[in-house]
Design an enzyme around this catalytic site. Structure first.
Site, PDB file in Angstrom:
ATOM      1  N   ARG A   1     -25.550 -17.779  23.200  1.00 11.50           N
ATOM      2  CA  ARG A   1     -25.574 -19.008  22.388  1.00 11.50           C
ATOM      3  C   ARG A   1     -24.225 -19.729  22.452  1.00 11.50           C
ATOM      4  O   ARG A   1     -24.168 -20.958  22.374  1.00 11.50           O
ATOM      5  CB  ARG A   1     -25.998 -18.731  20.945  1.00 11.50           C
ATOM      6  CG  ARG A   1     -26.467 -19.992  20.228  1.00 11.50           C
ATOM      7  CD  ARG A   1     -26.968 -19.724  18.828  1.00 11.50           C
ATOM      8  NE  ARG A   1     -28.404 -19.527  18.729  1.00 11.50           N
ATOM      9  CZ  ARG A   1     -29.319 -20.506  18.704  1.00 11.50           C
ATOM     10  NH1 ARG A   1     -28.947 -21.763  18.790  1.00 11.50           N
ATOM     11  NH2 ARG A   1     -30.590 -20.217  18.601  1.00 11.50           N
TER      12      ARG A   1
ATOM     13  N   GLU B   1     -28.581 -22.844   9.762  1.00 12.98           N
ATOM     14  CA  GLU B   1     -27.274 -22.667  10.392  1.00 12.98           C
ATOM     15  C   GLU B   1     -26.526 -23.965  10.728  1.00 12.98           C
ATOM     16  O   GLU B   1     -25.304 -24.013  10.624  1.00 12.98           O
ATOM     17  CB  GLU B   1     -27.430 -21.850  11.688  1.00 12.98           C
ATOM     18  CG  GLU B   1     -27.858 -20.418  11.454  1.00 12.98           C
ATOM     19  CD  GLU B   1     -28.342 -19.775  12.746  1.00 12.98           C
ATOM     20  OE1 GLU B   1     -29.443 -20.119  13.203  1.00 12.98           O
ATOM     21  OE2 GLU B   1     -27.601 -18.955  13.300  1.00 12.98           O
TER      22      GLU B   1
HETATM   23  N1  MTE Z   1     -28.676 -19.127   2.965  1.00  9.04           N
HETATM   24  C1  MTE Z   1     -28.498 -18.208   2.006  1.00  9.04           C
HETATM   25  N2  MTE Z   1     -28.488 -18.595   0.717  1.00  9.04           N
HETATM   26  N3  MTE Z   1     -28.316 -16.884   2.307  1.00  9.04           N
HETATM   27  C2  MTE Z   1     -28.291 -16.446   3.614  1.00  9.04           C
HETATM   28  O1  MTE Z   1     -28.128 -15.255   3.854  1.00  9.04           O
HETATM   29  N4  MTE Z   1     -28.456 -17.061   5.989  1.00  9.04           N
HETATM   30  C3  MTE Z   1     -28.281 -18.139   6.963  1.00  9.04           C
HETATM   31  C4  MTE Z   1     -29.128 -19.352   6.583  1.00  9.04           C
HETATM   32  N5  MTE Z   1     -28.911 -19.696   5.212  1.00  9.04           N
HETATM   33  C5  MTE Z   1     -28.471 -17.409   4.664  1.00  9.04           C
HETATM   34  C6  MTE Z   1     -28.688 -18.766   4.271  1.00  9.04           C
HETATM   35  C7  MTE Z   1     -28.643 -17.753   8.326  1.00  9.04           C
HETATM   36  S1  MTE Z   1     -27.501 -16.945   9.266  1.00  9.04           S
HETATM   37  C8  MTE Z   1     -29.853 -18.054   8.869  1.00  9.04           C
HETATM   38  S2  MTE Z   1     -30.224 -17.665  10.455  1.00  9.04           S
HETATM   39  C9  MTE Z   1     -30.900 -18.730   8.085  1.00  9.04           C
HETATM   40  O2  MTE Z   1     -30.495 -18.996   6.759  1.00  9.04           O
HETATM   41  C10 MTE Z   1     -32.128 -17.822   8.062  1.00  9.04           C
HETATM   42  O3  MTE Z   1     -33.152 -18.328   7.315  1.00  9.04           O
HETATM   43  P1  MTE Z   1     -34.194 -19.427   7.880  1.00  9.04           P
HETATM   44  O4  MTE Z   1     -34.526 -19.024   9.282  1.00  9.04           O
HETATM   45  O5  MTE Z   1     -35.315 -19.326   6.961  1.00  9.04           O
HETATM   46  O6  MTE Z   1     -33.453 -20.730   7.834  1.00  9.04           O
HETATM   47  N1  HPA Z   2     -30.198 -16.505  16.849  1.00  6.58           N
HETATM   48  C1  HPA Z   2     -30.176 -15.541  15.919  1.00  6.58           C
HETATM   49  N2  HPA Z   2     -30.518 -14.311  16.154  1.00  6.58           N
HETATM   50  C2  HPA Z   2     -30.927 -13.999  17.395  1.00  6.58           C
HETATM   51  C3  HPA Z   2     -30.961 -14.946  18.395  1.00  6.58           C
HETATM   52  C4  HPA Z   2     -30.589 -16.271  18.114  1.00  6.58           C
HETATM   53  O1  HPA Z   2     -30.613 -17.163  18.963  1.00  6.58           O
HETATM   54  N3  HPA Z   2     -31.385 -14.341  19.518  1.00  6.58           N
HETATM   55  C5  HPA Z   2     -31.574 -13.060  19.164  1.00  6.58           C
HETATM   56  N4  HPA Z   2     -31.299 -12.847  17.894  1.00  6.58           N
HETATM   57 MO1  MOS Z   3     -28.636 -16.081  11.348  1.00  7.39          MO
HETATM   58  S1  MOS Z   3     -26.839 -15.653  12.221  1.00  7.39           S
HETATM   59  O1  MOS Z   3     -29.445 -16.274  12.910  1.00  7.39           O
HETATM   60  O2  MOS Z   3     -29.100 -14.546  10.804  1.00  7.39           O
END
Ligand code: MTE
Ligand code: HPA
Ligand code: MOS
Length: 751
Positions: free
Chosen positions: A304, A704
Site C-alpha cells: 500500500r 482511514e
Molecule cells: N474508528 C474508531 N473509533 N476506532 C477504530 O479502531 N479504526 C480505523 C477506522 N476508524 C477505528 C476507527 C481503521 S484502521 C479502519 S481500517 C476502519 O475504521 C475500519 O472500519 P470500517 O472498515 O468499518 O471503516
Molecule cells: N488494508 C488493510 N488491511 C489489509 C489490507 C489493506 O489493504 N490488505 C490486507 N490486509
Molecule cells: Mo485498518 S489499518 O485497515 O485496520
C-alpha cells in the site's frame, strides 16, 4: 440516526472482554519475556515461579500440541520463542494462575540465561545486511531515466517518518473456555475473528469447526488488532485447553505497549523532477520499511505504501521501490492508512523541498499536478470519477486560500516571537484490500415470526460505527423502523471465513452482503403479497408493505407471519465479492481499488518561536463522502482520523534505545493528542460528489482516508519555522515535536 452504541458508551454499559461476567473457576494468564531484543536462549528458570502462590501452570513452546506458528502472511513467527528471541517483549511463555496479581508476582521470579546477539533497530542497516522480509518490489510508470533530461529542476532528499503506538483504549485481550465436547469458546478483542480461529486451530491442533470466536465490539483497534490480537487469544485458548478451565488474558497497558508492534517507521530517499511550469515530470523513491522481527502484515503494508507513493498526483514517469527490512523490534503492523500515509508523506516532503528550492509555494506545485480522469497511476489503474481537482477548488474557494496566505504573510511580517504557517493537503486513498482475494463478505439475516430482525455479519464494531450503518441498511431495505433490527456480534459460527474488518471497507463489504440478503428476503415476502394478497406492485416502507397501484397495504408483521405460515424461509445467508478489481503482482499492474476517496485540507498553525511549541488555529476540510449515509458517524471518523494523524505527525514519538528496548512504554513518556491538541477550529464540508456504486448506498468508505489530512500539519509547522529562520537547512523527520521545532528554529541561525 445516532450511533447505536452512543448511549451505552457514555453510561458505561458497553461490555468489553474484561467486563464479561466471569465464570466460576476462571484462571488468568500472563505472558513473560526475556530482557533482550536479540539473544540465544540457554535456560529459562521457572521453578521459583511455579511454586509461587496461586500459580497453576507455566506453558512454553514445548507445551504446544500443534504448530508453534502464528504468522498470518508468512510463517515466520512462533507463538512462544524457542531457541532465540528477536525483539524485546517477544513472549517466551505464559503463567497461569488464580489471580492476575499472583501471576505478576510469579513473573518477577523467572530468571533467564542467554547469550546476547547483535541488535538492529534501523531499517537501512538491516537492508545493508540483506535482512529482508520479502524480496523488494518496484512499481514503474513511463521512463524516468529519460525524463530527467527534460526537467528544469531536479531535487533529491530523504524523509524519515517514525512509528505510532495504537493506544486503543481497550488493551489486547481474550477469554476462553471449553464446551462439553471439548470445543472452544473464545471472546476476543480482534478485528479478525477468522484469523484468530485459524491460528488457534493451527497451534492447538484442533479443527476450525471446534473453535467459536465471538467479538461483540472493540474499544478501538485502529489496525492494531487486525493481526496482533491473535497471539493473546491463542494463549488464552491454549491455557484453557491445558487447564480445562476458563482462562482470561488481558494485557496491562505497559505490557501491551511494550509487546505489540506499531505503525511502521520508514526511511525513504526521493528524487523529483519538475518542468518550468511546475509539472512533476519524474519521481523516484526508495522506501526502507522498518518491519520489526517478523512479517506480520508488513508485506501488505509495503504494497500500500507503493500504491500511494504519488498520493493525489499524476506523475508520468515513476519508479517506486520498497524494501521490507527485518529488525529487532516488535513486528510492526497495520495502523490506520496501512502504509499509505508513509508513501504519501515522502512525495509531500519532496514537493515541499522542491518548492523551497525553486522559490514557490508548495501548493502551486500540488495544484498543478492533481490527478484527473484518464490518468494512470503507476500500478496501472486508470482513474475515473476523480475528485482531486474538485475538492481542491472547493477548499481553495470556500476557505479563501489567498486570504490565508496574505493573513499568514502579514502576521509574520509584524510578529517576531510567533510565526504562522499553513499547508494545503490533498488526499487520494484507494478503497479495497490491496490483496484482491480478501474483498468479500457474508451476511446472515433472520426475520423472526414477530417481524423483528437480527443481522449477523463479519463486521467488527470498533467505534467506527459499522453496526449503526448495517442497522440502517437492514431497516432501510425492509422499510421498517430501526428498533425492529438488532445487530449481533461477529461470530465465526454464524459467519465463516471472514476478512478482517479493515481497509475501511467494513461497511462496504458487509453492507453489500447484507443488502443482498435483504433483497432476497424481500423477494420472498413480495411473492406472498402478490400470490396471496393480489398485490401487483410491492413497496416496503413505514413498517408496511404497500401496493401503490391498488392502495392495498399490510403491516410488515402481518406479511411476515403470512410468509411463515406458508412454510417459506425467513432466513437468508448472502455473499458479496467486489466485482472488477484485480492485481497482477508479476507485472505490478492492475485495477486493485474499487474506487478512491478524495479531499483537501487547509491547515493553519501558530508556532511560539521562543519555546518551540505550536498550536493549530484551524483545519478546514472538503471531504469526498460520496452520498454519506450517516453524516454524524462520518464526521466523527474525519475528526478522529485527523486528530490521530496530527498526533503521529507532531507529538507521538516512539523511541527504542540501541538495545531495542522501548523507552516510551507508557502514556507518561508517550504523548498522544488530548483535547488541548485539537485545532481551535475544525470545519468539514461535504464535497458534492456522486459517490461510487461500489460503496454501500454510494456512501464512500471513511475510516482511514482523513488520517492523511494531518500530513499537512508537519508542513504547516515547517512553513512557520522557515518564516522565523529562512536560512535553516531543514531535514524531514517526523514527528515534528516541540523539541525538534525548537532546534530547527535556531539551526544555522544568524542572530
Ligand atoms: N474508528 C474508531 N473509533 N476506532 C477504530 O479502531 N479504526 C480505523 C477506522 N476508524 C477505528 C476507527 C481503521 S484502521 C479502519 S481500517 C476502519 O475504521 C475500519 O472500519 P470500517 O472498515 O468499518 O471503516
Ligand atoms: N488494508 C488493510 N488491511 C489489509 C489490507 C489493506 O489493504 N490488505 C490486507 N490486509
Ligand atoms: Mo485498518 S489499518 O485497515 O485496520
Amino acid at each position: 440516526m445516532i450511533n447505536i452504541d452512543a448511549k451505552n458508551h457514555v453510561t458505561g454499559r458497553s461490555v468489553y472482554v474484561d467486563d464479561m461476567p466471569e465464570i466460576k473457576g476462571t484462571l488468568y494468564a500472563l505472558p513473560f519475556d526475556l530482557p533482550a531484543a536479540h539473544a540465544r536462549i540457554k535456560k529459562i528458570n521457572i521453578d521459583k515461579a511455579i511454586s509461587s502462590p496461586g500459580i497453576i501452570k507455566i506453558l512454553t513452546c514445548t507445551d504446544i500440541p500443534g504448530e508453534n506458528q502464528i504468522g498470518g502472511v508468512i510463517p515466520d513467527e512462533p507463538l512462544f520463542a524457542e531457541d532465540e528471541v528477536h525483539y524485546c517483549g517477544q513472549p517466551a511463555g505464559i503463567i497461569i494462575g488464580e489471580s492476575e496479581s499472583e501471576c505478576r508476582q510469579a513473573r518477577r521470579k523467572i530468571t533467564y540465561e542467554f547469550d546476547e546477539l547483535p541488535v538492529i533497530t534501523c531499517p537501512r542497516e538491516a537492508h545493508g545486511k540483506g535482512l529482508l522480509i520479502i524480496p523488494p518490489r518496484t512499481f514503474r510508470l513511463g521512463n524516468s531515466a529519460e525524463a530527467w533530461k527534460d526537467c528544469e529542476h531536479v531535487i533529491e532528499g530523504t524523509a524519515d517518518i517514525n512509528g505510532q503506538e495504537h493506544i486503543y483504549l481497550e488493551t489486547q485481550g481474550a477469554y476462553a473456555w471449553l464446551k462439553e465436547d471439548g470445543s472452544i469458546y473464545l471472546a476476543s478483542s480482534t478485528q479478525a475473528p477468522t484469523a484468530v480461529q485459524f491460528a488457534v486451530s493451527r497451534v492447538l491442533n484442533v479443527p476450525m469447526h471446534k473453535i467459536e470466536v465471538d467479538t461483540v465490539r472493540l474499544g478501538g483497534g485502529f489496525g492494531g488488532k487486525e493481526d496482533q490480537a491473535t497471539p493473546w487469544a491463542v494463549m488464552a485458548a491454549l491455557a484453557a485447553q491445558h487447564t480445562q478451565k476458563p482462562v482470561k488474558l488481558i494485557l496491562h497497558r505497559m505490557d501491551d505497549v511494550r509487546m505489540t508492534g506499531k505503525r511502521h517507521p520508514y526511511s525513504s530517499d526521493f528524487k523529483i523532477g519538475l518542468s518550468k511550469d511546475l509539472k512533476i515530470l519524474a519521481y523516484e523513491v526508495t522506501h526502507y520499511q522498518n518491519a520489526g522481527a517478523s512479517a506480520d502484515l508488513s508485506p501488505a503494508i509495503l504494497e500500500r505504501t507503493l500504491f500511494h507513493s504519488t498520493n493525489a498526483y499524476f506523475i508520468p514517469n515513476v519508479i517506486a521501490t520498497a524494501y521490507s527490512c527485518r529488525t529487532n523490534l516488535p513486528p510492526n503492523t497495520a495502523f490506520r492508512g496501512f502504509g499509505g500515509p508513509q508513501g504519501k508523506c515522502v512525495i509531500e516532503a519532496a514537493i515541499v523541498k522542491a518548492a523551497e528550492t525553486i522559490g514557490v509555494c508548495p501548493d502551486e506545485i500540488q495544484k498543478a499536478n492533481l490527478v484527473n480522469d484518464g490518468d494512470e497511476f503507476p500500478y496501472g489503474q486508470i482513474m475515473q470519477d476523480t475528485e482531486a481537482v474538485n475538492s481542491w477548488n472547493e477548499a481553495e474557494r470556500n476557505f479563501a486560500l489567498e486570504e490565508v496566505k496574505h493573513r499568514t504573510d502579514s502576521f509574520n511580517m509584524n510578529n517576531n516571537r510567533f510565526k504562522k504557517g499553513y499547508a494545503v493537503q490533498p488526499i487520494c486513498f484507494g478503497i479495497s484490500f490491496t490483496n484482491t482475494m480478501m474483498n468479500h463478505a457474508r451476511a446472515l439475516v433472520h426475520i423472526y415470526k414477530d417481524g423483528s430482525v437480527v443481522v449477523s455479519t463479519g463486521a467488527v464494531e470498533m467505534g467506527q460505527g459499522v453496526n449503526t450503518k448495517l442497522l440502517q441498511v437492514a431497516a432501510n431495505e425492509f422499510g421498517i423502523s430501526p428498533s425492529k433490527v438488532r445487530i449481533e456480534s461477529a461470530n465465526t459460527l454464524r459467519i465463516a471465513n471472514t476478512s478482517p474488518t479493515a481497509a475501511s471497507s467494513g461497511a462496504d463489504l458487509n453492507g453489500k452482503a447484507l443488502k443482498i440478503a435483504c433483497t432476497n428476503l424481500k423477494e420472498r415476502l413480495a411473492n406472498v403479497a402478490v400470490n396471496s394478497l393480489g398485490f401487483t406492485d410491492v413497496k416496503f416502507e413505514n413498517d408496511r408493505v404497500i401496493d401503490p397501484a391498488s392502495n392495498k397495504e399490510i403491516l410488515w408483521e402481518d406479511l411476515v407471519i403470512k410468509t411463515f405460515q406458508q412454510r417459506i424461509s425467513l432466513s437468508e445467508h448472502a455473499h458479496y465479492a467486489t466485482p472488477l478489481i484485480n492485481f497482477d503482482r508479476t507485472k505490478e499492474k492492475g485495477h486493485p481499488f474499487a474506487y478512491h476517496v478524495y479531499g483537501t485540507a487547509i491547515i493553519e498553525v501558530t508556532v511560539d518561536c521562543l519555546k518551540g511549541i505550536y498550536h493549530f488555529d484551524s483545519v478546514k476540510i472538503v471531504h469526498d463522502f460520496g452520498k454519506s449515509m450517516n453524516r454524524d458517524v462520518d464526521l466523527g471518523q474525519v475528526e478522529g482520523g485527523l486528530v490521530q494523524g496530527i498526533g503521529w505527525m507532531t507529538m507521538e514519538e516512539v523511541i527504542y534505545d540501541e538495545k531495542g528496548k522501548l523507552l516510551t512504554n507508557a502514556l507518561s513518556t508517550y504523548k498522544i493528542p488530548d483535547i488541548y491538541s485539537v485545532p481551535d477550529e475544525i470545519v468539514i464540508e461535504h464535497l458534492d460528489s456522486t459517490g461510487s456504486d461500489f460503496a454501500i448506498y454510494k456512501s464512500k468508505a471513511v475510516g482511514e482516508p482523513p488520517f492523511m489530512y494531518a500530513l499537512g500539519a508537519y508542513f504547516a509547522i515547517r512553513k512557520a519555522v522557515k518564516a522565523f529562520n529562512p536560512d535553516a537547512e531543514l531535514s524531514f523527520n517526523a514527528p515534528y515535536t516541540p523539541e525538534k521545532v525548537l532546534m530547527d528554529l535556531y539551526r544555522n541561525h544568524s542572530q
